[in-house]
Design an enzyme around this catalytic site. Structure first.
Site, PDB file in Angstrom:
ATOM      1  N   GLU A 102       8.822  -9.663  13.557  1.00  0.00           N
ATOM      2  CA  GLU A 102       8.175  -8.492  12.961  1.00  0.00           C
ATOM      3  C   GLU A 102       7.625  -8.840  11.588  1.00  0.00           C
ATOM      4  O   GLU A 102       8.175  -9.699  10.898  1.00  0.00           O
ATOM      5  CB  GLU A 102       9.200  -7.365  12.779  1.00  0.00           C
ATOM      6  N   ASP A 103       6.569  -8.143  11.178  1.00  0.00           N
ATOM      7  CA  ASP A 103       6.049  -8.362   9.832  1.00  0.00           C
ATOM      8  C   ASP A 103       6.890  -7.645   8.779  1.00  0.00           C
ATOM      9  O   ASP A 103       7.186  -8.197   7.728  1.00  0.00           O
ATOM     10  CB  ASP A 103       4.570  -7.948   9.723  1.00  0.00           C
ATOM     11  N   ASP A 106      10.833  -1.226   7.646  1.00  0.00           N
ATOM     12  CA  ASP A 106      10.739  -0.157   6.653  1.00  0.00           C
ATOM     13  C   ASP A 106      11.850   0.851   6.951  1.00  0.00           C
ATOM     14  O   ASP A 106      13.002   0.646   6.558  1.00  0.00           O
ATOM     15  CB  ASP A 106       9.326   0.443   6.765  1.00  0.00           C
ATOM     16  N   PHE A 155       3.962   0.161  -1.056  1.00  0.00           N
ATOM     17  CA  PHE A 155       3.177  -0.023   0.161  1.00  0.00           C
ATOM     18  C   PHE A 155       2.364  -1.305   0.031  1.00  0.00           C
ATOM     19  O   PHE A 155       1.528  -1.438  -0.863  1.00  0.00           O
ATOM     20  CB  PHE A 155       2.271   1.172   0.421  1.00  0.00           C
ATOM     21  N   ARG A 168      -5.558  -6.837   6.826  1.00  0.00           N
ATOM     22  CA  ARG A 168      -4.637  -7.725   7.546  1.00  0.00           C
ATOM     23  C   ARG A 168      -4.964  -9.194   7.284  1.00  0.00           C
ATOM     24  O   ARG A 168      -4.096 -10.059   7.404  1.00  0.00           O
ATOM     25  CB  ARG A 168      -4.719  -7.466   9.056  1.00  0.00           C
TER      26      ARG A 168
HETATM   27  C1  PRP Z   1       4.380  -1.319  11.078  1.00  0.00           C
HETATM   28  C2  PRP Z   1       5.053  -2.664  11.083  1.00  0.00           C
HETATM   29  C3  PRP Z   1       6.334  -2.399  11.818  1.00  0.00           C
HETATM   30  C4  PRP Z   1       6.630  -0.947  11.479  1.00  0.00           C
HETATM   31  C5  PRP Z   1       7.731  -0.891  10.477  1.00  0.00           C
HETATM   32  O1  PRP Z   1       3.744  -1.146  12.304  1.00  0.00           O
HETATM   33  O2  PRP Z   1       4.257  -3.645  11.724  1.00  0.00           O
HETATM   34  O3  PRP Z   1       6.175  -2.560  13.215  1.00  0.00           O
HETATM   35  O4  PRP Z   1       5.429  -0.393  10.926  1.00  0.00           O
HETATM   36  O5  PRP Z   1       8.016   0.425  10.121  1.00  0.00           O
HETATM   37  P1  PRP Z   1       9.392   1.150  10.452  1.00  0.00           P
HETATM   38  O6  PRP Z   1      10.505   0.196  10.097  1.00  0.00           O
HETATM   39  O7  PRP Z   1       9.361   2.357   9.513  1.00  0.00           O
HETATM   40  O8  PRP Z   1       9.396   1.553  11.879  1.00  0.00           O
HETATM   41  P2  PRP Z   1       2.559  -0.104  12.531  1.00  0.00           P
HETATM   42  O9  PRP Z   1       3.096   1.060  13.340  1.00  0.00           O
HETATM   43  O10 PRP Z   1       1.910   0.220  11.221  1.00  0.00           O
HETATM   44  O11 PRP Z   1       1.584  -0.905  13.489  1.00  0.00           O
HETATM   45  P3  PRP Z   1       0.758  -2.247  13.214  1.00  0.00           P
HETATM   46  O12 PRP Z   1       1.743  -3.388  13.252  1.00  0.00           O
HETATM   47  O13 PRP Z   1      -0.203  -2.292  14.358  1.00  0.00           O
HETATM   48  O14 PRP Z   1       0.077  -2.119  11.871  1.00  0.00           O
HETATM   49  C1  7HP Z   2       4.738  -0.046   7.581  1.00  0.00           C
HETATM   50  C2  7HP Z   2       3.867  -0.675   6.700  1.00  0.00           C
HETATM   51  N1  7HP Z   2       2.625  -1.180   6.868  1.00  0.00           N
HETATM   52  C3  7HP Z   2       2.039  -1.744   5.810  1.00  0.00           C
HETATM   53  N2  7HP Z   2       2.614  -1.791   4.588  1.00  0.00           N
HETATM   54  C4  7HP Z   2       3.842  -1.296   4.386  1.00  0.00           C
HETATM   55  O1  7HP Z   2       4.394  -1.352   3.160  1.00  0.00           O
HETATM   56  C5  7HP Z   2       4.512  -0.716   5.469  1.00  0.00           C
HETATM   57  N3  7HP Z   2       5.722  -0.120   5.617  1.00  0.00           N
HETATM   58  N4  7HP Z   2       5.846   0.282   6.902  1.00  0.00           N
END
Ligand code: PRP
Ligand code: 7HP
Length: 191
Positions: A102-103, A106, A155, A168
């Site tokens: 995962e990236d 949160d 953020f 991205r």
């Molecule tokens: C982002 C990120 C994680 C998630 C984390 O995905 O890539 O998957 O939010 O947030 P959380 O811990 O509060 O669930 P997003 O839904 O923005 O999709 P993306 O990866 O396509 O940008």
């Molecule tokens: C999701 C997400 N996407 C981009 N930047 C952040 O800081 C984020 N938190 N959760």
């Protein structure tokens, strides 16, 4: 790229710091999974940039695949209420050593959903590798086995992370200027 970089208030993690830390993560994973059937599961879309560098830092045989998740009730700056899988894995993970990539973690909702779902498929082991961790935002507990960086409650965009699908492609992780959330983008960040 120059235009995008003008929208950044500050760089939180440089390209060099990312390279160094991902190399370390790759070494740890290579050591921990040596001799095992390692299968990486990347969560789209944000995780794909991290995955592409991470796999080149892992020096043992492994396979990878992708999952796409839909969330509803969220905003451009928050995910919430993960409800369904938009794109599933092609292969069975039964008996395999699965590492979710995962990236960012949160609230933890996305990973809680994915781990619960994947656990029902009977992998030999199920672990998580997250590039970024925002511990102060956690709502659902998740155990992270490999973490690139703990970051503050800001953020961030870049290196796969987006705001409204943009940024991205930035090669670093940065904090957006507040004015980027106004005007055409009317949502105020809450993270
Ligand atoms: C982002 C990120 C994680 C998630 C984390 O995905 O890539 O998957 O939010 O947030 P959380 O811990 O509060 O669930 P997003 O839904 O923005 O999709 P993306 O990866 O396509 O940008
Ligand atoms: C999701 C997400 N996407 C981009 N930047 C952040 O800081 C984020 N938190 N959760």
């Amino acid at each position: 790229m120059a235009d995008l970089e003008n929208d950044i208030a500050k760089i939180l993690i440089t390209r060099e710091q990312l390279t160094t830390r991902i190399s370390e993560l790759g070494q740890m994973i290579s050591r921990d999974y040596a001799g095992k059937d390692l299968f990486l599961v990347c969560v789209l879309k944000g995780g794909v940039v991290f995955l592409s560098d991470l796999v080149r830092a892992i020096h043992i045989p492994h396979a990878f695949d992708f999952m796409a998740i839909s969330s509803y009730g969220g905003t451009h700056t928050e995910s919430s209420g993960v409800v369904r899988i938009l794109m599933d894995l092609n292969a069975s993970i039964e008996g395999r050593n699965v590492l979710i990539v995962e990236d960012i973690v949160d609230t933890g909702r996305t990973l809680a959903y994915i781990t619960e779902n994947l656990r029902t498929r009977n992998p030999a082991s199920l672990k998580i590798c997250a590039l970024l961790n925002k511990p102060s935002r956690r709502e659902v507990p998740v155990t992270l086995d490999y973490v690139g960086f703990d970051i503050p409650n800001e953020f961030v965009v870049g290196y796969g992370l987006d705001y409204n699908e943009l940024y991205r492609n930035l090669p670093f992780v940065g904090v957006l200027k507040p004015e980027m959330y106004t005007g055409a983008h009317s949502e105020t960040p809450t993270t």
